[in-house]
Structure formats: C-alpha cells, structure tokens
Design an enzyme around this catalytic site. Structure first.
Site, short mmCIF file in Angstrom:
data_model
loop_
_atom_site.label_atom_id
_atom_site.label_comp_id
_atom_site.label_asym_id
_atom_site.label_seq_id
_atom_site.Cartn_x
_atom_site.Cartn_y
_atom_site.Cartn_z
N GLY A 9 0.83 -1.21 0.00
CA GLY A 9 0.00 0.00 0.00
C GLY A 9 0.87 1.25 0.00
N GLY A 12 -0.57 4.71 -0.81
CA GLY A 12 -1.73 5.17 -0.06
C GLY A 12 -1.45 6.44 0.73
N GLN A 13 -2.49 6.88 1.44
CA GLN A 13 -2.44 8.13 2.21
C GLN A 13 -1.29 8.10 3.24
OE1 GLN A 13 -6.24 8.66 4.07
NE2 GLN A 13 -5.95 10.85 4.40
N LEU A 14 -1.25 7.05 4.02
CA LEU A 14 -0.17 6.90 5.00
C LEU A 14 1.06 6.23 4.38
CD1 LEU A 14 -1.70 5.51 8.30
CD2 LEU A 14 0.22 7.08 8.18
N ASP A 35 2.63 -1.84 -4.44
CA ASP A 35 1.23 -1.44 -4.50
C ASP A 35 0.66 -2.09 -5.76
OD1 ASP A 35 -1.27 0.03 -4.33
OD2 ASP A 35 -0.19 1.48 -3.08
N ILE A 36 -0.66 -1.90 -5.97
CA ILE A 36 -1.23 -2.44 -7.21
C ILE A 36 -1.12 -1.43 -8.36
CG2 ILE A 36 -2.74 -4.24 -6.29
CD1 ILE A 36 -5.00 -2.21 -6.19
N ASP A 50 -0.01 -7.58 -5.59
CA ASP A 50 -1.39 -7.76 -5.16
C ASP A 50 -1.33 -8.71 -3.97
OD1 ASP A 50 -3.94 -8.55 -4.72
OD2 ASP A 50 -4.37 -9.15 -6.79
N TYR A 140 -14.98 -2.03 7.74
CA TYR A 140 -13.59 -1.61 7.98
C TYR A 140 -13.21 -1.85 9.45
CZ TYR A 140 -9.76 1.77 8.70
OH TYR A 140 -8.59 2.38 9.05
N LYS A 144 -10.49 -4.52 10.95
CA LYS A 144 -9.33 -4.12 11.76
C LYS A 144 -9.35 -4.82 13.12
CE LYS A 144 -7.11 -1.63 8.88
NZ LYS A 144 -5.77 -2.08 8.45
N1 SER Z 1 -9.32 7.50 8.98
C1 SER Z 1 -10.06 6.28 9.00
C2 SER Z 1 -11.37 6.41 8.33
O1 SER Z 1 -11.98 7.46 8.47
C3 SER Z 1 -10.27 5.82 10.41
O2 SER Z 1 -9.22 5.03 10.78
O3 SER Z 1 -11.80 5.50 7.72
#
Ligand code: SER
Length: 317
Positions: A9, A12-14, A35-36, A50, A140, A144
């Site tokens: 990833g 991604g954002q992080l 990443d993909i 993947d 989600y 987690k």
């Molecule tokens: N930032 C995430 C979300 O809003 C929460 O962990 O999905």
C-alpha cells in the site's frame, strides 16, 4: 544482515509518507515499495504486488531478502461500506497472507495499522480505554478488530513480532484523502487554500480523534524501534493526539484564511462518525514506549496551510 523493508500500500495516504520516511531511515535501496498501481513521481525500488496472492508476496520476500514488513494496504471506512465483502477480502485475507509469509520466511517484525474504527456505539465516548470490548459496525472496523486478534494470535502461537497502532483520523498535506470518514478534515484544508468553501459530510458537532501525519509516522517508527520487551500490547495500541469537531476546524482555518466557510450536509458517513469515540485513552502507549504527540489543532493548521500553499503554487500544481 541489513534490514530490508517491504511496504504494501505504498501509494496510499499513510503508505506513501511512511515509504519516504523508511527510505530516509534505512536507505533508499533497502525499502521495497509495493502497490497495485505505480505512482508516476515515485522514487526508489517499486514492485507491483497484489497482496491477495500469497505466492507473489513470497516471491518478493525471497528476491529481496526482506526482514521487516509494513502492511499498509487497506480500504478505509466510508469506501469500505460500498462493497463490504470486497473490503473484508482486501483488509483481512491480505493480512493473513502477510502473517503466514512472515512466519514461514522468518521475518523479524511486522507492522499492522489498526484504527479507532474498532470501537462501536457502546464504548465510552471520551477517553475510551484501550481494552474496552470491540463492537464495530463498519466492515472496515470489523476487519481491523479481527486483524488485531490475528496479530496477537501469531505472536502468542509463533512468537512473530507483530506490532500495531490504532490510528485516529490522519491529516496530512502530502497525499490526497483515501475514502475515510475522518478525511473531511483533509479536504477542508484543500478547499480553503483554493479559496473555496467546503461542504462537510459530517455535522458541525461531530468530535473525532485526529492526529497530524508527522506524529502518526513518528509513532509508527517509535513503536517499531522499541525493544521487544517494551511491547506489552500485541493486539493494538491506542495512540491519541487531538480531538475536535468540524466547527472547531473551520474556526482554526479561519484564523489564517478569514473568508473560509464550511457548510454542513451530513450523509451516510455521519452514522459511521457517530459510532466512533470522541477521544481515546493512550496510557499504554505512553507508558510502554513513551508515546507523546507534538501537534495540536493550531500547530497542525499552521503547518498544513504553509505546505499546501506550496503545493498549489502554479509552478508546483
Ligand atoms: N481514517 C479512517 C477512516 O476514516 C479511520 O481510521 O476510515
């Protein structure tokens, strides 16, 4: 043997900010970003991966003699609700592939990002204790919560050194929002810099735990660099930084961009926000590995606006 890091990833954002930090820390040739999709501006070693395919993970671990894995690939809360079974598959089956590969190839450490989304409506709203029982209502959050327990299981059963943080909403200037409920805050800064008003999908009183990107990345490396004996939580550590509602964010931005306005039009994401804590208690992280946030809403706003002004300069846009 030198540490060789695999990050999934990585676009991604992080993931993209973490990749740069890992490259700076371990050397650009010692970080294998995957990443993909490939980001055109990416610098360093990149492999398409993947993570739903175990064999592809195994091949990359063997080819690059990987010693540590950061598994950042995931679908966030709001986007996740649009296709629950797909979200479960991406968020959970990929992590099981990573754990199994880590076990079989003798990986030294694995990082797994969790979230405030693991809590449900029954949890205390303020200073939610780390060990309060988890009844998430988004796929989600469910994924987690399950992942945290798998992390703990691999530690207990195989002594695999898996470490995890429950991130609050992460706010940064470096990357675009990625389909989360807390991402209204990132969006609001972008609109403000462009001189536009922002229509917020949460109501003005929705308080949520948030963290500035710099603090989130520093927490990740501090957790991963702590000694094994310091890590007493093997599900996931709460980390807290700041909590605010959209109105407080609007005021903070207005201090620097006075004409900025937010309009409030809650949608399905309001329910998600309502199911999460206002603030979380992070005593365990503070005690076990000395976690301390640095940024509050004001300091974050100053830094976000300074950096986004650079991003939107005509020569950089
Ligand atoms: N930032 C995430 C979300 O809003 C929460 O962990 O999905």
């Amino acid at each position: 043997m030198k540490d060789k890091i695999l990050i999934t990833g990585a676009n991604g954002q992080l993931g993209s900010v973490l990749t740069k930090k890992l490259q700076d820390t371990y050397g650009i040739t010692n970080v294998i970003a995957t990443d993909i999709k490939l980001n055109a501006n990416f610098k360093g070693t990149f492999e398409f991966l993947d993570t739903t395919d175990y064999n592809s993970i195994a091949t990359i671990i063997k080819e690059h003699n990987i010693t540590e894995i950061y598994h950042m690939a995931a679908i966030l809360s709001a986007k996740g609700e649009t296709n629950p079974l797909h979200t479960w598959n991406i968020n959970n089956n990929t992590f099981l592939n990573i754990l199994e590969a880590a076990r079989l190839f003798g990986i030294k450490k694995v990082f797994y990002p969790s979230s405030i989304a693991v809590y449900g409506k029954n949890a205390p709203k303020n200073e939610t204790p780390q060990d309060f029982f988890l009844t998430p209502t988004t796929v989600y959050g469910m994924s987690k919560a399950a992942g945290e327990h798998w992390a703990n299981y691999y530690f207990l059963k195989y002594n695999l050194d898996v470490r995890s943080l429950r991130y609050p909403g992460v706010i940064g200037y470096q990357t675009s929002p990625g389909g989360g409920t807390t991402d209204y805050a990132v969006d609001a800064y972008h609109y403000a810099i462009k001189g536009e008003n922002y229509t917020c999908f949460l109501n003005e009183t929705s308080v949520l735990p948030m963290i500035y990107m710099d603090d989130a990345i520093r927490a990740t490396l501090e957790l991963m660099n702590a000694s094994k004996a310091q890590i007493k939580t093997r599900t996931s550590y709460n980390i807290a930084s700041m909590s605010f509602n959209p109105k407080a964010l609007e005021h903070a931005i207005c201090e620097l961009i006075p004409h900025f306005k937010m309009i409030y039009k809650p949608d399905f994401r309001q329910d998600i926000a309502d199911s999460w804590p206002n603030s979380i208690n992070d005593n365990e992280a503070r005690t076990d590995w000395n976690w301390q946030p640095k940024y509050d809403l004001k300091a974050m706003t100053v830094d976000m606006i300074k950096n986004l002004k650079e991003t939107y300069k005509p020569e950089n846009a």
